[in-house]
Write a protein that holds these residues in place. Structure first.
Motif, PDB file in Angstrom:
ATOM      1  N   ALA A 194      -7.747   2.975  -7.094  1.00  0.00           N
ATOM      2  CA  ALA A 194      -6.364   3.320  -6.518  1.00  0.00           C
ATOM      3  C   ALA A 194      -5.638   1.912  -6.131  1.00  0.00           C
ATOM      4  CB  ALA A 194      -6.702   4.111  -5.320  1.00  0.00           C
ATOM      5  N   ALA A 195      -4.480   1.735  -6.279  1.00  0.00           N
ATOM      6  CA  ALA A 195      -4.151   0.279  -5.837  1.00  0.00           C
ATOM      7  C   ALA A 195      -3.763   0.443  -4.446  1.00  0.00           C
ATOM      8  CB  ALA A 195      -2.710   0.278  -6.713  1.00  0.00           C
ATOM      9  N   HIS A 196      -3.842  -0.747  -3.767  1.00  0.00           N
ATOM     10  CA  HIS A 196      -3.464  -0.862  -2.391  1.00  0.00           C
ATOM     11  C   HIS A 196      -4.371   0.150  -1.460  1.00  0.00           C
ATOM     12  CE1 HIS A 196      -0.590  -3.931  -3.671  1.00  0.00           C
ATOM     13  NE2 HIS A 196      -0.001  -2.860  -4.394  1.00  0.00           N
ATOM     14  N   ILE A 197      -5.116   0.774  -1.670  1.00  0.00           N
ATOM     15  CA  ILE A 197      -5.883   1.615  -0.953  1.00  0.00           C
ATOM     16  C   ILE A 197      -6.351   1.000   0.532  1.00  0.00           C
ATOM     17  CG2 ILE A 197      -8.146   1.162  -2.076  1.00  0.00           C
ATOM     18  CD1 ILE A 197      -7.048   4.711  -0.865  1.00  0.00           C
ATOM     19  N   ALA A 198      -6.903  -0.178   0.421  1.00  0.00           N
ATOM     20  CA  ALA A 198      -7.647  -0.836   1.642  1.00  0.00           C
ATOM     21  C   ALA A 198      -6.371  -1.123   2.344  1.00  0.00           C
ATOM     22  CB  ALA A 198      -8.349  -2.122   1.260  1.00  0.00           C
TER      23      ALA A 198
ATOM     24  N   LEU B 220      -3.386   0.299   2.756  1.00  0.00           N
ATOM     25  CA  LEU B 220      -2.980   1.583   3.269  1.00  0.00           C
ATOM     26  C   LEU B 220      -3.658   2.089   4.371  1.00  0.00           C
ATOM     27  CD1 LEU B 220      -1.561   3.074   0.137  1.00  0.00           C
ATOM     28  CD2 LEU B 220      -0.001   2.269   1.992  1.00  0.00           C
ATOM     29  N   GLN B 221      -4.917   1.797   4.106  1.00  0.00           N
ATOM     30  CA  GLN B 221      -5.793   2.328   5.290  1.00  0.00           C
ATOM     31  C   GLN B 221      -5.737   1.592   6.603  1.00  0.00           C
ATOM     32  OE1 GLN B 221      -9.524   2.017   3.059  1.00  0.00           O
ATOM     33  NE2 GLN B 221      -9.664   3.994   2.365  1.00  0.00           N
ATOM     34  N   ASN B 222      -5.578   0.057   6.321  1.00  0.00           N
ATOM     35  CA  ASN B 222      -5.238  -0.742   7.299  1.00  0.00           C
ATOM     36  C   ASN B 222      -4.093  -0.417   7.951  1.00  0.00           C
ATOM     37  OD1 ASN B 222      -7.660  -2.066   7.110  1.00  0.00           O
ATOM     38  ND2 ASN B 222      -6.715  -3.606   5.588  1.00  0.00           N
ATOM     39  N   LEU B 223      -3.022  -0.241   7.376  1.00  0.00           N
ATOM     40  CA  LEU B 223      -1.895   0.165   7.992  1.00  0.00           C
ATOM     41  C   LEU B 223      -1.798   1.540   8.682  1.00  0.00           C
ATOM     42  CD1 LEU B 223       0.702  -0.656   5.129  1.00  0.00           C
ATOM     43  CD2 LEU B 223       0.832  -1.687   7.354  1.00  0.00           C
ATOM     44  N   ALA B 224      -2.508   2.424   8.137  1.00  0.00           N
ATOM     45  CA  ALA B 224      -2.584   3.919   8.801  1.00  0.00           C
ATOM     46  C   ALA B 224      -3.200   3.581  10.138  1.00  0.00           C
ATOM     47  CB  ALA B 224      -3.209   4.621   7.977  1.00  0.00           C
ATOM     48  N   ALA B 225      -4.227   2.846  10.188  1.00  0.00           N
ATOM     49  CA  ALA B 225      -5.159   2.390  11.343  1.00  0.00           C
ATOM     50  C   ALA B 225      -4.395   1.773  12.483  1.00  0.00           C
ATOM     51  CB  ALA B 225      -6.419   1.512  11.147  1.00  0.00           C
ATOM     52  N   SER B 226      -3.367   0.996  12.006  1.00  0.00           N
ATOM     53  CA  SER B 226      -2.539   0.221  12.997  1.00  0.00           C
ATOM     54  C   SER B 226      -1.144   0.881  13.456  1.00  0.00           C
ATOM     55  CB  SER B 226      -2.179  -1.167  12.489  1.00  0.00           C
ATOM     56  OG  SER B 226      -1.412  -0.983  11.153  1.00  0.00           O
ATOM     57  N   LYS B 227      -0.839   2.061  12.786  1.00  0.00           N
ATOM     58  CA  LYS B 227       0.364   2.684  13.019  1.00  0.00           C
ATOM     59  C   LYS B 227       0.272   4.289  13.559  1.00  0.00           C
ATOM     60  CE  LYS B 227       3.391  -0.456  10.260  1.00  0.00           C
ATOM     61  NZ  LYS B 227       4.512  -0.677   9.762  1.00  0.00           N
ATOM     62  N   ALA B 228       0.616   4.609  14.758  1.00  0.00           N
ATOM     63  CA  ALA B 228       0.255   5.684  15.078  1.00  0.00           C
ATOM     64  C   ALA B 228       0.951   6.927  14.703  1.00  0.00           C
ATOM     65  CB  ALA B 228       0.587   5.854  16.669  1.00  0.00           C
ATOM     66  N   ASN B 229       2.216   6.469  13.972  1.00  0.00           N
ATOM     67  CA  ASN B 229       3.134   7.539  13.385  1.00  0.00           C
ATOM     68  C   ASN B 229       2.777   7.584  11.761  1.00  0.00           C
ATOM     69  OD1 ASN B 229       4.172   4.870  13.066  1.00  0.00           O
ATOM     70  ND2 ASN B 229       6.233   5.646  13.237  1.00  0.00           N
ATOM     71  N   LEU B 230       1.900   6.987  11.265  1.00  0.00           N
ATOM     72  CA  LEU B 230       1.389   6.952  10.107  1.00  0.00           C
ATOM     73  C   LEU B 230      -0.021   7.555   9.685  1.00  0.00           C
ATOM     74  CD1 LEU B 230       2.095   6.385   6.996  1.00  0.00           C
ATOM     75  CD2 LEU B 230       1.075   3.925   7.409  1.00  0.00           C
ATOM     76  N   SER B 231      -0.138   8.728   8.808  1.00  0.00           N
ATOM     77  CA  SER B 231      -1.389   9.176   8.738  1.00  0.00           C
ATOM     78  C   SER B 231      -1.555   9.015   7.186  1.00  0.00           C
ATOM     79  CB  SER B 231      -1.464  10.769   9.019  1.00  0.00           C
ATOM     80  OG  SER B 231      -1.173  10.881  10.498  1.00  0.00           O
ATOM     81  N   LEU B 232      -2.707   8.760   6.671  1.00  0.00           N
ATOM     82  CA  LEU B 232      -2.915   8.754   5.240  1.00  0.00           C
ATOM     83  C   LEU B 232      -4.237   9.598   4.765  1.00  0.00           C
ATOM     84  CD1 LEU B 232      -3.069   7.077   2.634  1.00  0.00           C
ATOM     85  CD2 LEU B 232      -4.901   5.616   3.338  1.00  0.00           C
ATOM     86  N   VAL B 233      -3.687  10.602   3.809  1.00  0.00           N
ATOM     87  CA  VAL B 233      -4.655  11.249   3.205  1.00  0.00           C
ATOM     88  C   VAL B 233      -4.825  10.975   1.622  1.00  0.00           C
ATOM     89  CG1 VAL B 233      -5.157  13.907   2.474  1.00  0.00           C
ATOM     90  CG2 VAL B 233      -4.062  13.279   4.732  1.00  0.00           C
TER      91      VAL B 233
ATOM     92  N   THR C  57      -3.301 -10.475  -8.619  1.00  0.00           N
ATOM     93  CA  THR C  57      -4.460  -9.979  -7.914  1.00  0.00           C
ATOM     94  C   THR C  57      -4.727  -8.671  -8.414  1.00  0.00           C
ATOM     95  OG1 THR C  57      -3.411  -9.165  -5.887  1.00  0.00           O
ATOM     96  CG2 THR C  57      -4.639 -11.281  -5.755  1.00  0.00           C
ATOM     97  N   LYS C  58      -5.958  -8.341  -8.769  1.00  0.00           N
ATOM     98  CA  LYS C  58      -6.196  -6.773  -9.097  1.00  0.00           C
ATOM     99  C   LYS C  58      -6.376  -5.683  -8.165  1.00  0.00           C
ATOM    100  CE  LYS C  58      -8.295  -4.122 -12.656  1.00  0.00           C
ATOM    101  NZ  LYS C  58      -7.978  -4.016 -13.813  1.00  0.00           N
ATOM    102  N   GLU C  59      -5.644  -4.817  -8.505  1.00  0.00           N
ATOM    103  CA  GLU C  59      -5.469  -3.557  -7.461  1.00  0.00           C
ATOM    104  C   GLU C  59      -6.029  -2.291  -7.946  1.00  0.00           C
ATOM    105  OE1 GLU C  59      -4.780  -3.117  -4.253  1.00  0.00           O
ATOM    106  OE2 GLU C  59      -4.477  -5.205  -3.696  1.00  0.00           O
ATOM    107  N   GLY C  60      -7.030  -2.144  -8.127  1.00  0.00           N
ATOM    108  CA  GLY C  60      -7.607  -0.805  -8.840  1.00  0.00           C
ATOM    109  C   GLY C  60      -7.362  -0.914  -9.995  1.00  0.00           C
TER     110      GLY C  60
END
Length: 440
Positions: free
Chosen positions: A331-335, A337-350, A201-204
């Motif tokens: 950017a590869a895997h951006i979506a 990572l955003q989903n992971l950050a939204a589902s994990k309270a101890n992970l912040s994405l900048v 699959t294409k990732e960015g």
């Protein structure tokens, strides 16, 4: 690299000197030292071959593979210097016996080994030589080691092969020879895990390659890498890629490949579902820091952090992931990572878009992570960015020992260009300015 591995190498190089007092009696000390340089070269080369096997235990002894390979390189260069000195300094001693055809053959093979190794070392450190050509020529290093071992065994020397020192060096030659045979064996004889590509699959600007096990699966930890041979695409040369997925019960793997060089470009264009893959690994110890962390990724350097983010437990440390990209479209895997950050309270994405904000630097960290002084920093990305962060992070409370990265470079040069830049930045510009002032 681990101090234990360095200690073992130093001890191995020092052992021959245990017999120096008894052997040096009434002998030419300079000639004897030249012979000892030859012994040291054999020990260094055998150690280098041992690291190249990637046998279980190599990382435990010498450190993660990226660090072990640096030692591998410098052992090879050190061996070459020792051989050159050995050839330059007259090692001939009187009264050791009569020269025979076998002795002359050993001396001839020693000369061939010297010049052959010199050519191969130059090709190794001349990083402008294409990788595939370097990889092909690198295989001959073991042959020249065998020539050197033959040279040692049959030349005239101040001790016998059956003496303690002779038996020690014979063991060194055997270890180096077995290591070379292992690394040179046909790929079918070396253990590999069979996989098959299930999706591409294409990732960015990159491609993600999912694969499933066709036998005994690979068991890895998040953040590790492996060597992949994509034989189905006609790409027979193994290449290291970070595994961009967390460990799965069924052993499924994913790698994310960006077209950064000739080989990775061909890989990204020629892969398709159903193709066979041979996997060797896993290797590395990246991502095993404890406590609150800052993860900094740039470009395809995001791959280990995707796996680490997937594997981050709910009760795990607080993590801030800074993802430096030109723009989110590439950017590869951006979506993901955003989903992971939204589902994990101890992970912040900048997401740091350089097209808008400029290059990311350590000076931005206090605004992003106010408590950055209490965290460890993990980095994966371009070398220049890593060097800048390594230099600047201490200014913001993150010590060098708390900055973790992998030098994912199986082949490196001597750093001459880097030294030249440092010398120019430190002294060259000032000298030029003073010369201009004197001219006026």
């Amino acid at each position: 690299m681990k101090k234990l591995g360095l200690f073992v190498v130093v001890i191995a190089l020092a052992v021959p000197f245990l017999w120096w007092p008894s052997i040096s009696q009434a002998r030419d000390g300079i000639a004897l030292f030249s012979q000892y340089l030859g012994l040291g070269a054999l020990i260094a080369m055998a150690s280098s071959h041992l690291i190249a096997t990637r046998w279980p235990g190599v990382e435990a002894l010498f450190g993660p593979l990226d660090q072990s390979y640096r030692l591998h390189k410098w052992l090879g260069i050190g061996a070459m210097v020792a051989i050159l000195l050995h050839d330059t300094i007259d090692a001939e001693m009187r009264g050791l016996g009569r020269e025979t055809a076998l002795v002359e053959l050993a001396e001839t093979l020693g000369e061939i080994s010297l010049y052959g190794l010199l050519i191969l070392v130059v090709i190794t450190i001349a990083t402008f030589v294409p990788y595939h050509l370097w990889k092909w020529t690198h295989r001959f290093i073991g042959i020249f080691f065998l020539f050197g071992a033959f040279h040692y065994l049959f030349i005239l020397k101040p001790f016998k092969n059956g003496d303690p020192l002779g038996l020690y060096m014979a063991a060194v030659c055997i270890i180096g020879t077995l290591a070379y045979i292992w690394t040179s064996a046909p790929r079918g004889l070396r253990p590999r895990r069979p996989y098959e590509i299930t999706r591409v699959t294409k990732e960015g600007n990159a491609v993600a390659v999912d694969m499933t096990s066709q036998g005994r699966p690979l068991r890895h930890q998040a953040g590790q890498f492996a060597f992949f041979r994509f034989s189905g695409a006609g790409l027979g040369e193994p290449h290291p890629f970070t595994i961009s997925s967390a460990p799965a019960d069924d052993g499924a793997l994913r790698v994310t490949i960006a077209p950064l060089g000739d080989l990775t470009t061909r890989v990204s264009r020629n892969l398709a579902p159903g193709q066979a893959v041979q996997v060797d690994g896993p290797y590395g110890r990246f991502g095993r820091a404890k406590g609150p962390q800052i993860w900094i990724a740039a470009g395809v350097g995001i791959t280990p952090f995707v796996a680490l983010a997937q594997a981050l437990a709910e009760d795990g440390p607080q993590v801030t992931l800074v993802y430096s990209v030109r723009d989110t479209n590439g950017a590869a895997h951006i979506a993901e990572l955003q989903n992971l950050a939204a589902s994990k309270a101890n992970l912040s994405l900048v997401v740091w878009q350089t097209s808008e904000l400029g290059r990311f630097s350590a000076s931005a960290l206090p605004d992003i992570v106010p408590d950055c002084t209490n965290r460890k920093a993990l980095f994966c990305g371009p070398v220049q960015m890593r060097r800048a962060l390594s230099s600047d992070l201490p200014k913001y409370g993150i010590a060098q020992k708390d900055f973790h990265f992998e030098e994912f470079e199986i082949r490196t040069g001597l750093g001459i260009r880097r030294f030249g830049r440092w010398l120019w930045d430190r002294h060259g510009q000032q000298i030029l300015k003073e010369a201009q002032n004197n001219a006026h």
